[in-house]
Write a protein that holds these residues in place. Sequence first.
Motif, PDB file in Angstrom:
ATOM      1  N   TYR A   1       0.733  -1.210   0.117  1.00  0.00           N
ATOM      2  CA  TYR A   1      -0.027   0.111  -0.051  1.00  0.00           C
ATOM      3  C   TYR A   1       0.710   1.306  -0.117  1.00  0.00           C
TER       4      TYR A   1
ATOM      5  N   LYS B   1      -6.620  -0.671   4.587  1.00  0.00           N
ATOM      6  CA  LYS B   1      -7.727  -1.561   4.330  1.00  0.00           C
ATOM      7  C   LYS B   1      -8.917  -1.046   3.915  1.00  0.00           C
TER       8      LYS B   1
ATOM      9  N   GLU C   1     -11.297  -3.246   1.328  1.00  0.00           N
ATOM     10  CA  GLU C   1     -10.982  -4.664   1.279  1.00  0.00           C
ATOM     11  C   GLU C   1     -11.491  -5.112   2.896  1.00  0.00           C
TER      12      GLU C   1
ATOM     13  N   TYR D   1     -11.026  -6.952   6.337  1.00  0.00           N
ATOM     14  CA  TYR D   1     -10.192  -6.805   7.514  1.00  0.00           C
ATOM     15  C   TYR D   1     -10.790  -6.105   8.606  1.00  0.00           C
TER      16      TYR D   1
END
Length: 159
Positions: free
Chosen positions: A30, A150, A155, A157
């Motif tokens: 990232y 995230k 995403e 998580y």
Amino acid sequence: MRITVIGVGKIKERYLRDGIAEYAKRLGRYCKLDIVEVADEKTPEHASEGVERLIKAKEGERIAKHLRDDAHVIALAIDGKQSTSEQFARQINDLGLHGTSHIQFVIGGSIGLDDAILKRADYHLSFSKMTFPHQLMRMVLLEQIYRAYKINAGEPYHK
């Protein structure tokens, strides 16, 4: 985005080093992450305010050598602003959208940060009104940065 974490003192505990290494590895997809350790000063038991000020000033000088003029500096401070993980993620995202390419997080030593570093910081962030070991905060900070990425990427998580 480039993220630099500047922390006072070496991480001696293996479990913390392992946790920091794990989050550093995860963050690799990232951002570009740098972790800078500056030497801490020995703080005598029952040190006077004057001695503590001198210690923070010495540690502050070491930190200042790594601060970049073009970076957005976020100091971890117990009296800073608290936020949720979602707000923190939005803050990181917004900085990038507004042209910031480098964020530097600063974690002081056992007695905190020098006033000069706090004045230089663009933002003061607090994780809690509680006091945490500064070595542990390095891992907690990296986990929250990872969580922010995230969240921003949509995403799984976060929860």
